[in-house]
Write a protein that holds these residues in place. Structure first.
Motif, PDB file in Angstrom:
ATOM      1  N   LYS A   4      44.930  51.226  19.962  1.00 22.19           N
ATOM      2  CA  LYS A   4      44.838  52.048  21.168  1.00 22.19           C
ATOM      3  C   LYS A   4      44.309  51.168  22.296  1.00 22.19           C
ATOM      4  N   VAL A   5      44.801  51.446  23.498  1.00 25.59           N
ATOM      5  CA  VAL A   5      44.393  50.676  24.674  1.00 25.59           C
ATOM      6  C   VAL A   5      43.842  51.634  25.720  1.00 25.59           C
ATOM      7  N   ALA A   6      42.722  51.251  26.320  1.00 23.37           N
ATOM      8  CA  ALA A   6      42.159  52.002  27.442  1.00 23.37           C
ATOM      9  C   ALA A   6      41.901  51.020  28.565  1.00 23.37           C
ATOM     10  N   THR A   7      42.272  51.402  29.780  1.00 19.12           N
ATOM     11  CA  THR A   7      42.028  50.562  30.943  1.00 19.12           C
ATOM     12  C   THR A   7      41.252  51.354  31.983  1.00 19.12           C
ATOM     13  N   GLU A   8      40.284  50.694  32.616  1.00 24.10           N
ATOM     14  CA  GLU A   8      39.488  51.298  33.669  1.00 24.10           C
ATOM     15  C   GLU A   8      39.284  50.238  34.747  1.00 24.10           C
ATOM     16  N   MET A   9      38.868  50.687  35.915  1.00 25.33           N
ATOM     17  CA  MET A   9      38.686  49.741  37.008  1.00 25.33           C
ATOM     18  C   MET A   9      37.556  50.225  37.913  1.00 25.33           C
ATOM     19  N   ASP A  10      36.826  49.291  38.478  1.00 25.05           N
ATOM     20  CA  ASP A  10      35.882  49.607  39.541  1.00 25.05           C
ATOM     21  C   ASP A  10      36.144  48.637  40.691  1.00 25.05           C
ATOM     22  N   ASP A  11      35.212  48.507  41.606  1.00 24.70           N
ATOM     23  CA  ASP A  11      35.468  47.648  42.758  1.00 24.70           C
ATOM     24  C   ASP A  11      35.371  46.162  42.446  1.00 24.70           C
ATOM     25  N   LYS A  12      34.854  45.778  41.276  1.00 24.86           N
ATOM     26  CA  LYS A  12      34.713  44.366  40.929  1.00 24.86           C
ATOM     27  C   LYS A  12      35.593  43.918  39.757  1.00 24.86           C
ATOM     28  N   PHE A  13      35.834  44.801  38.793  1.00 22.68           N
ATOM     29  CA  PHE A  13      36.483  44.394  37.552  1.00 22.68           C
ATOM     30  C   PHE A  13      37.570  45.359  37.105  1.00 22.68           C
ATOM     31  N   VAL A  14      38.479  44.836  36.284  1.00 27.44           N
ATOM     32  CA  VAL A  14      39.401  45.647  35.493  1.00 27.44           C
ATOM     33  C   VAL A  14      38.881  45.539  34.069  1.00 27.44           C
ATOM     34  N   LYS A  19      38.009  45.227  20.939  1.00 34.83           N
ATOM     35  CA  LYS A  19      37.958  44.063  21.820  1.00 34.83           C
ATOM     36  C   LYS A  19      37.783  44.587  23.235  1.00 34.83           C
ATOM     37  N   TYR A  20      36.768  44.073  23.930  1.00 39.51           N
ATOM     38  CA  TYR A  20      36.479  44.468  25.298  1.00 39.51           C
ATOM     39  C   TYR A  20      36.688  43.267  26.205  1.00 39.51           C
ATOM     40  N   VAL A  21      37.404  43.484  27.322  1.00 35.60           N
ATOM     41  CA  VAL A  21      37.680  42.408  28.263  1.00 35.60           C
ATOM     42  C   VAL A  21      37.346  42.895  29.669  1.00 35.60           C
ATOM     43  N   MET A  22      36.613  42.052  30.414  1.00 34.40           N
ATOM     44  CA  MET A  22      36.304  42.318  31.822  1.00 34.40           C
ATOM     45  C   MET A  22      37.022  41.254  32.639  1.00 34.40           C
ATOM     46  N   LEU A  23      37.955  41.677  33.477  1.00 34.16           N
ATOM     47  CA  LEU A  23      38.696  40.740  34.314  1.00 34.16           C
ATOM     48  C   LEU A  23      38.264  40.925  35.765  1.00 34.16           C
ATOM     49  N   PRO A  24      37.785  39.864  36.419  1.00 32.05           N
ATOM     50  CA  PRO A  24      37.324  39.999  37.807  1.00 32.05           C
ATOM     51  C   PRO A  24      38.489  40.277  38.756  1.00 32.05           C
ATOM     52  N   ALA A  44      47.842  38.742  33.312  1.00 32.49           N
ATOM     53  CA  ALA A  44      47.485  37.690  34.279  1.00 32.49           C
ATOM     54  C   ALA A  44      48.376  37.758  35.518  1.00 32.49           C
ATOM     55  N   GLN A  45      49.651  38.040  35.318  1.00 32.84           N
ATOM     56  CA  GLN A  45      50.563  38.150  36.454  1.00 32.84           C
ATOM     57  C   GLN A  45      50.176  39.335  37.344  1.00 32.84           C
ATOM     58  N   ALA A  46      49.859  40.471  36.735  1.00 36.60           N
ATOM     59  CA  ALA A  46      49.445  41.645  37.509  1.00 36.60           C
ATOM     60  C   ALA A  46      48.127  41.370  38.249  1.00 36.60           C
ATOM     61  N   MET A  47      47.207  40.653  37.612  1.00 38.13           N
ATOM     62  CA  MET A  47      45.935  40.325  38.256  1.00 38.13           C
ATOM     63  C   MET A  47      46.160  39.367  39.429  1.00 38.13           C
ATOM     64  N   GLU A  48      46.994  38.373  39.231  1.00 38.26           N
ATOM     65  CA  GLU A  48      47.236  37.374  40.267  1.00 38.26           C
ATOM     66  C   GLU A  48      47.921  37.977  41.493  1.00 38.26           C
ATOM     67  N   SER A  95      32.563  53.151  26.624  1.00 37.49           N
ATOM     68  CA  SER A  95      33.224  52.711  27.853  1.00 37.49           C
ATOM     69  C   SER A  95      32.487  51.510  28.434  1.00 37.49           C
ATOM     70  N   LEU A  96      33.192  50.400  28.536  1.00 30.80           N
ATOM     71  CA  LEU A  96      32.600  49.192  29.110  1.00 30.80           C
ATOM     72  C   LEU A  96      32.302  49.385  30.592  1.00 30.80           C
ATOM     73  N   ARG A  97      33.167  50.094  31.309  1.00 29.24           N
ATOM     74  CA  ARG A  97      32.943  50.339  32.740  1.00 29.24           C
ATOM     75  C   ARG A  97      31.671  51.147  32.955  1.00 29.24           C
ATOM     76  N   GLU A  98      31.482  52.215  32.180  1.00 33.65           N
ATOM     77  CA  GLU A  98      30.287  53.045  32.320  1.00 33.65           C
ATOM     78  C   GLU A  98      29.025  52.271  31.928  1.00 33.65           C
ATOM     79  N   THR A  99      29.138  51.466  30.893  1.00 31.96           N
ATOM     80  CA  THR A  99      28.006  50.655  30.452  1.00 31.96           C
ATOM     81  C   THR A  99      27.609  49.664  31.538  1.00 31.96           C
ATOM     82  N   TYR A 100      28.595  48.968  32.107  1.00 33.28           N
ATOM     83  CA  TYR A 100      28.323  47.997  33.170  1.00 33.28           C
ATOM     84  C   TYR A 100      27.690  48.697  34.373  1.00 33.28           C
ATOM     85  N   ALA A 101      28.248  49.831  34.778  1.00 32.78           N
ATOM     86  CA  ALA A 101      27.729  50.556  35.946  1.00 32.78           C
ATOM     87  C   ALA A 101      26.291  51.015  35.716  1.00 32.78           C
ATOM     88  N   LYS A 102      25.997  51.530  34.529  1.00 32.20           N
ATOM     89  CA  LYS A 102      24.638  52.010  34.228  1.00 32.20           C
ATOM     90  C   LYS A 102      23.628  50.864  34.274  1.00 32.20           C
TER      91      LYS A 102
END
Length: 177
Positions: A139-149, A160-165, A113-117, A68-75
């Motif tokens: 397979k696709v997994a999406t997670e979110m925190d207060d800074k990134f999707v 492929k891992y993507v962090m969108l501000p 991009a449209q959903a982010m905008e 999980s990229l979200r868990e990795t970033y948070a840790k």
């Protein structure tokens, strides 16, 4: 009074060596080594590179599939705040993708991009899940925190891992892609 050039030059060289040597030692031992240690202890992470500048800490890493990229970033963020202070943590993930995965992401990027905008973040998982039904084993997994999707695409052993501000900068290409 006449100054001798050699003693002045030697003292300047020694002073510069001590100053920059001390700065390098502090940067290396007090900041980069603890950051590398935290990243190395994080499950599912292979450290590639770290670089610390005046206002940011850049960690380039490779994640094992299923991490999980979200868990990795948070840790990493939580454990490094003590010595990074107000420096911004930036993760750059080295992706191990396939051309098909890149093609799929390119076609889905407009909807994301449209959903982010428009800040309709709930549309992202729905849109990606509906698009992934047409892809073979992806397979696709999406997670979110207060800074990134965080978006994770997995196809077998490739990911492929993507962090969108969430607070968009000037639109163009996202800085963490």
């Amino acid at each position: 009074m006449k100054l001798r050039l050699l003693p002045v030059l030697v003292s300047v060289v020694i002073s510069a060596s001590v100053l920059f040597g001390g700065w390098f030692a502090y940067q290396s031992y007090a900041m980069e080594n603890p950051l590398e240690s935290i990243v190395a202890k994080t499950p599912g992470v292979d450290l590639v590179n770290t670089r610390i500048t005046n206002n940011e800490a850049i960690v380039e890493l490779k994640l094992q599939p299923g991490t999980s990229l979200r868990e990795t970033y948070a840790k990493i963020q939580n454990e490094s705040t003590a010595f990074l202070g107000k420096k911004e943590l930036k993760l750059k993930v080295v992706n191990d993708t396939t051309p098909e995965m890149e093609q799929w992401w390119s076609s889905a990027l407009f909807d994301v991009a449209q959903a982010m905008e428009t800040r309709h973040y709930a549309q992202i998982p729905t849109t990606l899940q509906s698009r992934v039904k047409n892809a073979s084993d992806m397979k696709v997994a999406t997670e979110m925190d207060d800074k990134f999707v965080f978006i994770t695409l997995t196809d077998g052993d490739k990911s492929k891992y993507v962090m969108l501000p969430r607070t968009p900068e000037k639109m163009g290409v996202w800085p963490n892609e």
